[in-house]
Write a protein that holds these residues in place. Structure first.
Motif, PDB file in Angstrom:
ATOM      1  N   LEU A 159       0.858  -1.192   0.000  1.00  0.00           N
ATOM      2  CA  LEU A 159       0.000   0.000   0.000  1.00  0.00           C
ATOM      3  C   LEU A 159       0.886   1.231   0.000  1.00  0.00           C
ATOM      4  N   ILE A 160       0.672   2.074  -0.995  1.00  0.00           N
ATOM      5  CA  ILE A 160       1.542   3.242  -1.173  1.00  0.00           C
ATOM      6  C   ILE A 160       0.705   4.515  -1.057  1.00  0.00           C
ATOM      7  N   LEU A 161       1.174   5.416  -0.211  1.00  0.00           N
ATOM      8  CA  LEU A 161       0.475   6.693  -0.074  1.00  0.00           C
ATOM      9  C   LEU A 161       1.099   7.688  -1.044  1.00  0.00           C
ATOM     10  N   HIS A 162       0.251   8.324  -1.849  1.00  0.00           N
ATOM     11  CA  HIS A 162       0.767   9.287  -2.830  1.00  0.00           C
ATOM     12  C   HIS A 162       0.067  10.621  -2.612  1.00  0.00           C
ATOM     13  N   ARG A 163       0.866  11.673  -2.446  1.00  0.00           N
ATOM     14  CA  ARG A 163       0.260  12.988  -2.213  1.00  0.00           C
ATOM     15  C   ARG A 163       0.071  13.752  -3.503  1.00  0.00           C
ATOM     16  N   GLY A 164      -1.112  14.313  -3.663  1.00  0.00           N
ATOM     17  CA  GLY A 164      -1.370  15.169  -4.813  1.00  0.00           C
ATOM     18  C   GLY A 164      -0.694  16.514  -4.611  1.00  0.00           C
ATOM     19  N   ALA A 165      -0.842  17.388  -5.601  1.00  0.00           N
ATOM     20  CA  ALA A 165      -0.193  18.695  -5.505  1.00  0.00           C
ATOM     21  C   ALA A 165      -1.222  19.819  -5.430  1.00  0.00           C
ATOM     22  N   GLY A 166      -2.459  19.470  -5.126  1.00  0.00           N
ATOM     23  CA  GLY A 166      -3.450  20.516  -4.914  1.00  0.00           C
ATOM     24  C   GLY A 166      -4.257  20.868  -6.138  1.00  0.00           C
ATOM     25  N   ALA A 167      -4.817  19.875  -6.774  1.00  0.00           N
ATOM     26  CA  ALA A 167      -5.704  20.154  -7.909  1.00  0.00           C
ATOM     27  C   ALA A 167      -7.015  19.407  -7.723  1.00  0.00           C
ATOM     28  N   TYR A 168      -8.107  20.161  -7.775  1.00  0.00           N
ATOM     29  CA  TYR A 168      -9.449  19.583  -7.656  1.00  0.00           C
ATOM     30  C   TYR A 168      -9.658  18.495  -8.697  1.00  0.00           C
ATOM     31  N   ILE A 169      -9.129  18.730  -9.909  1.00  0.00           N
ATOM     32  CA  ILE A 169      -9.399  17.803 -11.010  1.00  0.00           C
ATOM     33  C   ILE A 169      -8.788  16.438 -10.750  1.00  0.00           C
ATOM     34  N   CYS A 170      -7.792  16.369  -9.876  1.00  0.00           N
ATOM     35  CA  CYS A 170      -7.199  15.067  -9.574  1.00  0.00           C
ATOM     36  C   CYS A 170      -8.104  14.220  -8.694  1.00  0.00           C
ATOM     37  N   GLY A 171      -9.237  14.762  -8.285  1.00  0.00           N
ATOM     38  CA  GLY A 171     -10.246  13.943  -7.632  1.00  0.00           C
ATOM     39  C   GLY A 171     -11.107  13.216  -8.648  1.00  0.00           C
ATOM     40  N   GLU A 172     -11.112  13.698  -9.883  1.00  0.00           N
ATOM     41  CA  GLU A 172     -11.773  12.961 -10.971  1.00  0.00           C
ATOM     42  C   GLU A 172     -10.920  11.736 -11.211  1.00  0.00           C
ATOM     43  N   GLU A 173     -11.545  10.564 -11.277  1.00  0.00           N
ATOM     44  CA  GLU A 173     -10.734   9.350 -11.161  1.00  0.00           C
ATOM     45  C   GLU A 173      -9.650   9.201 -12.228  1.00  0.00           C
ATOM     46  N   THR A 174      -9.938   9.574 -13.465  1.00  0.00           N
ATOM     47  CA  THR A 174      -8.898   9.395 -14.487  1.00  0.00           C
ATOM     48  C   THR A 174      -7.864  10.512 -14.440  1.00  0.00           C
ATOM     49  N   GLY A 175      -8.282  11.697 -13.984  1.00  0.00           N
ATOM     50  CA  GLY A 175      -7.309  12.763 -13.742  1.00  0.00           C
ATOM     51  C   GLY A 175      -6.347  12.326 -12.658  1.00  0.00           C
ATOM     52  N   MET A 176      -6.917  11.638 -11.662  1.00  0.00           N
ATOM     53  CA  MET A 176      -6.097  11.122 -10.568  1.00  0.00           C
ATOM     54  C   MET A 176      -5.095  10.091 -11.079  1.00  0.00           C
ATOM     55  N   LEU A 177      -5.545   9.205 -11.957  1.00  0.00           N
ATOM     56  CA  LEU A 177      -4.628   8.191 -12.498  1.00  0.00           C
ATOM     57  C   LEU A 177      -3.476   8.848 -13.246  1.00  0.00           C
ATOM     58  N   GLU A 178      -3.795   9.874 -14.046  1.00  0.00           N
ATOM     59  CA  GLU A 178      -2.746  10.585 -14.775  1.00  0.00           C
ATOM     60  C   GLU A 178      -1.733  11.161 -13.790  1.00  0.00           C
ATOM     61  N   SER A 179      -2.257  11.801 -12.744  1.00  0.00           N
ATOM     62  CA  SER A 179      -1.393  12.415 -11.741  1.00  0.00           C
ATOM     63  C   SER A 179      -0.550  11.360 -11.034  1.00  0.00           C
ATOM     64  N   LEU A 180      -1.187  10.239 -10.739  1.00  0.00           N
ATOM     65  CA  LEU A 180      -0.485   9.142 -10.067  1.00  0.00           C
ATOM     66  C   LEU A 180       0.637   8.602 -10.959  1.00  0.00           C
ATOM     67  N   GLU A 181       0.426   8.664 -12.258  1.00  0.00           N
ATOM     68  CA  GLU A 181       1.461   8.204 -13.198  1.00  0.00           C
ATOM     69  C   GLU A 181       2.549   9.253 -13.388  1.00  0.00           C
ATOM     70  N   GLY A 182       2.382  10.404 -12.748  1.00  0.00           N
ATOM     71  CA  GLY A 182       3.401  11.439 -12.833  1.00  0.00           C
ATOM     72  C   GLY A 182       3.136  12.461 -13.905  1.00  0.00           C
ATOM     73  N   LYS A 183       1.933  12.442 -14.476  1.00  0.00           N
ATOM     74  CA  LYS A 183       1.626  13.406 -15.535  1.00  0.00           C
ATOM     75  C   LYS A 183       0.758  14.530 -14.982  1.00  0.00           C
ATOM     76  N   LYS A 184       0.469  15.484 -15.870  1.00  0.00           N
ATOM     77  CA  LYS A 184      -0.430  16.565 -15.508  1.00  0.00           C
ATOM     78  C   LYS A 184      -1.822  15.982 -15.295  1.00  0.00           C
ATOM     79  N   GLY A 185      -2.485  16.400 -14.229  1.00  0.00           N
ATOM     80  CA  GLY A 185      -3.791  15.828 -13.910  1.00  0.00           C
ATOM     81  C   GLY A 185      -4.854  16.272 -14.895  1.00  0.00           C
ATOM     82  N   GLN A 186      -5.072  15.459 -15.918  1.00  0.00           N
ATOM     83  CA  GLN A 186      -6.108  15.764 -16.905  1.00  0.00           C
ATOM     84  C   GLN A 186      -6.913  14.505 -17.160  1.00  0.00           C
ATOM     85  N   PRO A 187      -8.230  14.593 -16.981  1.00  0.00           N
ATOM     86  CA  PRO A 187      -9.054  13.396 -17.161  1.00  0.00           C
ATOM     87  C   PRO A 187      -8.889  12.763 -18.543  1.00  0.00           C
ATOM     88  N   ARG A 188      -9.123  11.450 -18.568  1.00  0.00           N
ATOM     89  CA  ARG A 188      -8.996  10.705 -19.819  1.00  0.00           C
ATOM     90  C   ARG A 188     -10.359  10.499 -20.458  1.00  0.00           C
TER      91      ARG A 188
END
Lengths: 419, 517
Positions: A159-188
């Motif tokens: 189990l890995i805890l990953h901190r976001g950088a403060g973007a509402y859009i990263c709560g959108e699940e695919t935006g979150m996945l992008e962010s988790l992958e190290g990219k800009k949080g933009q929904p797919r």
């Protein structure tokens, strides 16, 4: 009044520590689950009819069952702890008071879908909460509830805890996945859905903190038992947060279907002295407001609020007094969405900014009558035409405010001398 | 294996499309144009511009046609009021923060915003608020200028540098309506100018072409880039008899939609200072300009006199027709060996995208009509040197037995300076012909501008000389091609007109073998 499944031990200050959690019967659900077939666990989740608590309300068990059984790819579980819908603070309470139930819930989910790697994506502003979770995760690792062979079985779970950088859009699940992958949080674009191509293009379950935290109860008591609570379309209990000029703002766990006014008046203690109820935003800032008359009819359930033209959303209730400034409130909401739009899709990128600038002009007293038509025109142009729901989430409150408070808007665009 | 197809209905018309085709592509094949900005056939499809939304029966929301594949039985409408309204409104959103500086924008006339506004918009702006301002006139590299304010954030440039060149120079910074395209480092890759082509608006413009000529004055001709063995399909834009710009033209088998920056500047050679414009004779160490007929006869006399002792330097820079006519001339002259070819000038190595180390456009074609013996070796026993295009004989003094040197080429060079007769020939942009690229694909180029007065292509010179030896006089490039097609398997069963816009590969060539496998 309250129905405490998840919050049963929250009064116990030791509950947030592993010792206290174990004393209160913690980590028995994961042991029980590990003794069951993974599919049987999914079946319990399905029977509970638990709808995802992140705001969209998609049935959680169903989501789990979409994960392909036979695949060469790794599978992932991602817990969405990017709680950032204005007015919502229930997940924060879970992390504060009951972090182990979340970890246990994640483990149950991981077993059910046979995933060996899970992530918690926590919103950047939750610095204290990240520390709390980090500590709880370490405790769980130290005592064999996470890591190699959890609970003495052959099942591994990281189990890995990953901190976001403060973007509402990263709560959108695919935006979150992008962010988790190290990219800009933009929904797919969907499809493909995360269940088949999620994190790193692998099958991924994404659940909200509350959804996962209630899983231990469901496993211990059975999905059918959970489904007995609440209403047929909104089963179980719900953590409801309430803010605004009420006597006891906070988070309460209630059985679904409770009348909204009962909740406000009895649990939250009613309006503070000298304030009268003006309006209620029932489920976070994206949901259209309810008038006091609508509040009288409203129940805290998906179907009741849908019927009133609003939504349960995240059940973050914002109470507004009757002397609140409609224009100021809407300007604040519009500013939020303009700031948080990721900027990918044209209607959202341009529309949110246009709404905010128009609202700002009206708020500054420089609005004109045609601005009101513009606000409707912009909102209509944004809805349903973008990759994710942020544009809709910005348009709904705008339309809701215009519909609910037409006089306030009319007055705001009338020149002072003409009033 | 036959490709699986599905039947769909677009605007009431039944359309059959291969399975997996995107709606936007299936519609285009059926003649229904769907407006779009971010979609590009050779880039990934983020579906962010939201212009290409269509109505798919059974779907609550409009679907982006650029990322939705066709499915059997789909009923699609692009002309319903719901779609038209969406397109208009999305276009309106696209325009609100755009500076609308068309009068001073070089993209005007070929701008996606202008075109769609003409087709769908035609409203007055409802936006009466301050626009977002961004950085303008940024020189982001040697070839490009960026105006971030005009950008509509379609992200094509970002995807091009991420996916095609993999150089990652472009990125979108910030979010919401402050999102701004930026070059995160100098854009200096060999394919950078493609960014100006794919930019649908005036955000990225090409330094070489900026403010040269308004695009609506341009005329266009299809051609082939002569810069290397790839043979990128291109369009040459010209104005008042001058080539102004070269642009790639789509050919999936050769260059997709791209071409390199060096190729793009080759039009400049047409009017360069060292261009040979008039025939010349060398008398007493001085060069005298003469009329074409004088130079022609002068050369013919030399050829007749030394027919069997002529060493010929051929060239892989000339067309198939040129090479063939030259070979026919040598045959009629009974010259002992065929023309030889030189190695390509050095410059670059093959790269992963388009560029070939062989900088000649027609080695495959010219080789078909050339010998392998080295020109320098042949020269030792020759009394006449016939040099085509190449700077192959810069120092005549090494071969004292040479009685004459004839140079036929496009540009001046030491060999031309030392030649007894210099005959200029037409360049690729001045006549019609074909090149055979490294894949064996025979592709046609067309005249774009007029050759200097009296200057003709090599095949005409060769064919007229050959007439003196009893050879056939060809009247047109097509006629040369017809004769050539019967002579060599590389052109088997092809006709000049049959080459079409995308060229053809003979069945024996590698590419067509690959295609069959």
């Amino acid at each position: 009044m309250e129905k405490k499944l998840l919050t049963k031990y929250w009064h116990d200050p030791n509950h947030k520590m592993l010792d206290g959690y174990l004393k209160n019967g913690g980590y028995t659900a994961i042991k029980k689950a590990l003794g069951m077939e993974p599919d049987a666990v999914i079946e319990e989740a399905k029977q509970s009819k638990l709808r995802g608590r992140g705001g969209a309300g998609f049935p959680a068990g169903m989501k789990w069952s979409f994960i392909p059984k036979k695949t060469d790819k790794p599978k992932y579980v991602v817990c969405n702890a990017d709680e950032s819908e204005p007015g919502t603070f229930k997940d924060r309470e879970i992390i504060h008071k009951d972090p182990h139930s979340l970890i246990e819930g994640i483990a149950i989910c991981a077993w059910a879908v046979q995933s060996h790697t899970a992530f918690i994506y926590i919103r950047g502003e939750f610095t204290e909460e990240a520390k709390m979770l980090e500590r709880a995760i370490q405790e769980a690792y130290d005592h064999g509830y996470l890591g190699k062979g959890i609970c003495g079985t052959a099942f591994d779970l990281e189990l890995i805890l990953h901190r976001g950088a403060g973007a509402y859009i990263c709560g959108e699940e695919t935006g979150m996945l992008e962010s988790l992958e190290g990219k800009k949080g933009q929904p797919r674009n969907k499809p493909p859905f995360p269940a088949t191509e999620g994190l790193f293009q692998c099958p991924t379950v994404i659940n909200n903190v509350e959804t996962l935290a209630v899983m231990p109860w469901i496993v211990l008591n059975g999905g059918a038992e959970y489904a007995k609570l609440g209403t047929p379309d909104s089963t179980g209990t719900k953590l409801v947060g309430i803010s605004g000029p009420v006597k006891r703002p906070g988070v309460y766990e209630i059985e679904m279907g409770m009348p909204l006014m009962t909740f406000i008046n009895e649990l939250a203690g009613g309006m503070i002295e000298g304030k009268t109820l003006g309006a209620v935003i029932p489920g976070g800032s994206s949901t259209p407001p309810l008038t006091p008359a609508q509040c009288e009819q409203a129940k805290i359930s998906y179907e009741s609020l849908d019927k009133l033209g609003s939504a349960l959303g995240t059940a973050g209730i914002i109470v507004l007094p009757d002397d609140f400034s409609v224009i100021e409130a809407m300007t604040v909401i519009a500013r939020f969405y303009a700031d948080e739009s990721c900027g990918q899709c044209t209607p959202c990128r341009e529309g949110t900014g246009w709404l905010y600038k128009t609202m700002k002009r009206i708020y500054a007293g420089k609005g004109a009558a045609q601005d009101l038509q513009m606000l409707s025109h912009i909102s209509a142009g944004m809805k349903g035409r973008t990759i994710c729901a942020l544009a809709d989430a910005a348009a709904w409150p705008m339309e809701g405010f215009l519909r609910t408070f037409p006089e306030a808007f009319q007055k705001a665009v009338t020149p002072k001398q003409a009033r | 294996m036959a490709q699986e197809t599905v039947k769909i209905t677009i605007n009431g018309k039944e359309v059959v499309a291969p399975k997996g085709t995107l709606i936007i592509e299936a519609a285009a094949q059926a003649g229904v144009e769907i407006p779009h900005y971010c979609y590009h056939p050779h880039l990934s499809r983020p579906a962010v511009c939201r212009m290409c939304l269509v109505d798919v029966e059974g779907q609550r929301k409009l679907q982006p046609s650029c990322s939705t594949p066709v499915q059997s039985g789909q009923v699609i409408r692009t002309d319903s009021p719901k779609v038209q309204e969406a397109v208009r409104e999305v276009l309106e959103f696209t325009l609100i923060n755009h500076p609308l500086d068309c009068p001073v924008c070089d993209q005007a006339g070929e701008c996606g915003l202008q075109n769609n506004y003409q087709d769908y918009g035609l409203y007055n702006t409802k936006f009466t608020l301050p626009k977002v301002h961004k950085a303008k006139v940024q020189k982001i590299g040697p070839t490009l200028t960026l105006d971030a304010e005009r950008c509509i954030l379609c992200s094509r440039c970002v995807r091009f540098t991420d996916e095609i060149t993999k150089t990652h120079e472009m990125g979108i910074m910030q979010r919401g309506d402050h999102a701004e395209i930026r070059a995160v480092k100098e854009v200096n890759n060999p394919y950078s100018t493609n960014l100006a082509d794919i930019c649908p608006v005036g955000a990225l413009t090409q330094n070489d072409f900026r403010f040269k000529v308004r695009v609506w004055y341009l005329k266009h001709e299809q051609s082939i880039c002569p810069g290397c063995a790839r043979g990128c399909n291109i369009v040459v834009d010209h104005y008042r008899g001058e080539a102004q710009r070269m642009r790639p033209r789509n050919n999936n088998a050769v260059n997709q939609s791209w071409m390199c920056d060096d190729g793009r500047l080759l039009y400049k050679a047409i009017r360069s200072e060292d261009r040979l414009n008039a025939p010349m004779l060398r008398k007493d160490g001085k060069r005298l300009a003469v009329t074409p007929s004088v130079a022609f006869s002068e050369a013919l006399q030399l050829l007749e006199k030394h027919a069997k002792h002529t060493a010929t330097q051929g060239s892989a820079f000339v067309s198939n027709e040129d090479a063939f006519a030259l070979a026919m001339l040598l045959k009629m002259m009974q010259a002992p060996v065929a023309a030889s070819l030189r190695e390509s000038p050095a410059g670059w190595d093959d790269d992963a995208l388009l560029r070939k180390a062989d900088r000649t456009p027609n080695r495959t074609g010219a080789s078909a009509f050339s010998g392998t013996e080295d020109f320098a070796v042949r020269l030792k026993n020759a009394t006449l040197a016939l040099v085509i295009q190449e700077d192959a004989l810069p120092d005549r003094s090494l071969y004292p037995q040479l009685a004459g040197v004839i140079y036929v080429g496009t540009h001046d060079c030491p060999t031309a300076k030392a030649a007894d007769v210099v005959l200029p020939m037409a360049m690729w942009a001045e006549y019609e012909g074909s090149f055979t690229n490294f894949q064996g694909r025979v592709q046609r180029f067309r005249p774009v501008v007029a050759a200097p007065e009296g200057v003709v292509p090599l095949w005409q010179l060769a064919s007229r000389w050959s007439q003196a030896f009893g050879g056939k006089l060809f009247a047109s490039a097509a006629e040369v091609f017809r004769a050539m097609a019967t002579e060599h398997p590389l052109f088997a069963k092809m006709t000049f007109d049959g080459l079409g816009e995308l060229g053809l590969c003979a069945p024996s060539t590698e590419q067509s073998k690959e295609a069959q496998a």
